[in-house]
Design a protein around this motif. Sequence first.
Motif, short mmCIF file in Angstrom:
data_model
loop_
_atom_site.label_atom_id
_atom_site.label_comp_id
_atom_site.label_asym_id
_atom_site.label_seq_id
_atom_site.Cartn_x
_atom_site.Cartn_y
_atom_site.Cartn_z
N VAL A 105 100.16 -7.33 29.94
CA VAL A 105 100.96 -7.58 31.15
C VAL A 105 100.48 -8.86 31.84
O VAL A 105 101.27 -9.68 32.28
CB VAL A 105 100.86 -6.38 32.13
N TRP A 106 99.18 -9.04 31.86
CA TRP A 106 98.61 -10.22 32.51
C TRP A 106 99.05 -11.50 31.81
O TRP A 106 99.43 -12.48 32.45
CB TRP A 106 97.09 -10.10 32.56
N GLN A 107 99.02 -11.46 30.48
CA GLN A 107 99.45 -12.66 29.74
C GLN A 107 100.92 -12.95 29.99
O GLN A 107 101.31 -14.09 30.24
CB GLN A 107 99.17 -12.49 28.25
N ALA A 108 101.73 -11.89 29.96
CA ALA A 108 103.17 -12.07 30.17
C ALA A 108 103.45 -12.59 31.59
O ALA A 108 104.30 -13.46 31.81
CB ALA A 108 103.90 -10.76 29.94
N LEU A 109 102.69 -12.06 32.54
CA LEU A 109 102.88 -12.45 33.94
C LEU A 109 102.59 -13.94 34.12
O LEU A 109 103.35 -14.67 34.76
CB LEU A 109 101.94 -11.60 34.80
N GLN A 110 101.50 -14.39 33.52
CA GLN A 110 101.14 -15.81 33.64
C GLN A 110 102.20 -16.69 32.99
O GLN A 110 102.56 -17.74 33.52
CB GLN A 110 99.79 -16.06 32.97
N GLU A 111 102.69 -16.23 31.82
CA GLU A 111 103.69 -17.04 31.12
C GLU A 111 105.00 -17.09 31.90
O GLU A 111 105.59 -18.15 32.07
CB GLU A 111 103.95 -16.46 29.72
#
Lengths: 165, 560, 360
Positions: free
Chosen positions: A104-110
């Motif tokens: 989720v964190w990676q997707a959020l940043q992207e």
Amino acid sequence: MSAHTTDNGYKEMARLAIEKHGTSPDALIPILLEVNQEYGYIPVKALTEIKKHLNAPVGDRLIQEGHLFSLASFYHMLSLKARGRHIVLFCESAPCHVTGGRAVWQALQEQLSLSAGETSPDGKWSLVTTSCLGACGVGPVVVIDEDMYGNVTPERLPEILSRYE
Amino acid sequence: MMEVKVINKRALVLVSDDSESRRLGSQELLQALRTEIDRCGLANEVDLNTIVDVGAKNLLPLVIIYPEAVVYGPVHPADAGRIVKEHLSQGRVIEEMIVPKHQLTGRIAWLAARSGALPAAQRIVLERAGRIDPESIEDYIIYDGYQALTKALTQMTPAQVIEELTISGLQGRGGAGFPTGKKWEIVASTSGSKKYVICNADESEPGTYKDRVILESDPHSIVEAMALAAYAIGADEGFIYIRGEYQLAQQRFQKAIEQAQALGLLGEHILGTDFSFHLHIHSGAGAYVCGEETALIESIEGKRGEPRSRPPYPTTHGLWGCPTLVNNVETLANVPPILRRSGEWYKKFGTPSSPGTKVYTIFGNVNLTGVFEVPMGITLREAISIYAKGMKNGAAFKLAQTGGSSGSLIPASLQDTPLDFAATRKAGVSLGSGALLIADENTCVVDLVKVLLNFFRFESCGKCTPCRIGTQRSYEILTRITQGQAELDALDELLKLADQMVRLSNCGLGQTAAVPIRDMLKHFRTEVEAHIQLGVCPTGVCPMRVEAPAAEEMQPLASA
Amino acid sequence: MITLKIDGKTVEVPENTTVLRAAEAAGITIPTLCDHPDLTPYGGCRLCVVEVKGYRLPMASCALPVSQDMEVITENPALAEARRGILELLLSDYYDQGYEDGLGGSNELLHWAEHYHIDLEQAMAKQPRYRVDSDPNPFVWVDMNKCILCTRCIRACADVQGRFVWSLAARGAHTQVVAGAGTTMLDARCESCGACVAYCPTGALNNKMSLHLGAADRKVTTTCTYCGVGCQLELNVKDDKVIRVTSNSDAAVNGMRLCVKGRYGYDFIHHPDRLTQPQVRKYLLDGTPRPPGRGEWVTVDWDTALDLTAAKLSACRDIYGSNSLGILCSAKCLNEENYLFNKFARQVIGTNNIDHCARL
């Protein structure tokens, strides 16, 4: 956010906050919380006004901007940087992490094109990491402004983010 | 649509399955139990598992059934039908098969002391949660509220109040387990014209939200408890330090204070007696370290939340230098019931070394997450099987972390240890705040510990060297391991850092930051070494290559 | 009084003394970096840990008050190992850019590192984290790469000088010392007294004017000439030149305190414009009329200069009366000298027109 970002606005804000919480040392953090809530962050000029209004020793010491700045930079709920219209809080504690927080964190940043602590150039989003929000039963958790979203997956993010103007 | 499988686990059956038990037919017994459970349609309700090293050779193979914590033995495959039918289906304990308590030895000896009644009947702290309107003082009063305070103010001396608490054996629920009666006694016996009561509601341990549940569902119980504490120690002013993020809890508590004041249960001359007590809310502003009592006091005093050097302790030199009693929310929530009934009554719950109940939060890779209150001394396996309804997607349990970030990592081999203060201490495990993070086989222990250290390096107040720099260096090493960039001596370095943090830190934050590192290397060393020697993360979680620059640039805050 | 045992020695000290100070009184040095006798105890660096009977873990002696019959051990292999660990951690955040800092290649941190045989090369940080010389203050050099967050500067500024310029900002691994609300020192009301520099144990705060000048070959203890307070200071001399002024805890009047003039206003000593001998106008010596622009200066001996001055003053008084003269004396004079000035005005000249510049 009703207070004005003018010299008089800061002065008025400081006066109201001090009137509400008093001038004893235990009022300092509540005063800062109040200002933070009003502006979304604590402008340095507001610190100066608070200092001027306190104007007398608080407890056994004279309060300077430096002390207020020190407090504001210590406590995570207080920000010294102006933030975006919407603040996205991502819980990076272990409970959310083991239930899929990493993805989720990676997707959020992207999707926001932001790293932790950044604000988007158009002033719409600020992405902030936080420690546990006490909603571990439904991790991973993302909080946008006052709204808490639980059991977040990367797939759900676009829909959640699209709710904010 | 995904098929929704209803999982309603309510019992856990453990069969001893070491070599001695196998020789005596444990495998056949297991098979027979499984067949019977399936035949009775209980597969969704009963968890069947094995346990080893239970001692008591003449009782093998034996069967332990939770939540009643009943031990049968020796059990033959032929008994399987009766156990499933009578005990599991009909809920009747088979008295003649029970192993007498005095015969329980070794690893299961503690079961003799466990009171095994059903959890629903044993709510003490969460007695009213969900049953009353938390914003109504009338509701609270109808459900026995303020009876303890009335009783104490009109019929008991402060010394008697403390005496009753001491009898109850209540221990602090914030994590350390210090006897509550003794703490009150120390503050009461310290001379000083001004004393304070502080309720620590800065609940910031990741995964812990029991205090929030208590404050949001039954705020008056804490108001009453704080007034009782003030009466017992001779204080007339109190603060509750509520975590800044807990807005609803703050609002409800504020309302509770106002209601109590309006009825003369707070303020001057409470209930017409000479006792006066003023209660204030202080909001936290986002700092985990403020859960440490001296940091909390510094924070109330308008300073950075840097823990003080101790001694002197807050009991003698606390808020504004005055004797101060600091208790956790859950600890205080136990006080009114104890005083309303008695210390002897309270002692009936839990284990002899840890009386009472404990409120746990359980979360992670399990089917049901949430809060539950049970007597002290349930096992981790029981918590997972019965209260969390088993592991999610049928994955295998790998490890649990108790007590938020500062707790211990508990491997599968320790999941039958009872969770009480004495037994966990003996097993080198810290019970902590009662958060149970359950992680399955897809969790990489290095990745998990890295996340924990990342937490600590941000939450460290930065005052003392071992914590400020130790957590940072540990995090860097762990990051290198997950990137496949570490050598084997990195583990020695980690252990050295952990040792420095434990021995030399100023407060518990630095000391407990080392616990996950030590536990990781104690229980999961092979997995860590695989990262280093084989260049592989066994769970496939770690990137095993450098993704981003390891060291982050730090800029001076100064604008110049 | 409290009696306790430190390393087997019986020590008697007043209540509320810290163990570290009690040890000092008994002639036992416990290594420390954050502690200083002038400053409120902090307990941050943890270098001063000792073993105390009854405590499971080592205790920071700088923040531990003595108690009756306490038994303290200040040094043993385990404690030495602990101190090495602390020093290694501190050094891992300590970066030396390699400039000549004027401290003779040592400071308190490096001193203890050497004492405990630490391989500096290996232990020190490999990269800087901050810009060197990050503050425009004309007197104070700031290099936060050398900061170990002992907070002595913060406490010196608050406890000793009462200015509250420095404070800690952020927390955890990001903790740093900042001036005011993250601004420059001067904007944070700094008076450039240099107290923070005087207490800094690592050279993170240093004397800007003395950088690159190397270590002194001797120190001369003297009294500040700027005002009547009479602060004692130490002139750090190298090749017969004053390269730095330092203060000294033992100074009876001022201790470690000095003001910006005393600590940094020494550049007049070697200034080419400084008068070291009396000078008079040439026309006065020649007895000729005053030329336009009053003519050139010539160097003379004291007698000549004083005779000339006496003659002119007497002439004034005789012609225009005593009250035509006024005397202004100086805070830079000693009390005795000012007393004599007073006598001179009233008895020799015969006027009450005398004042003083003690409004510094």
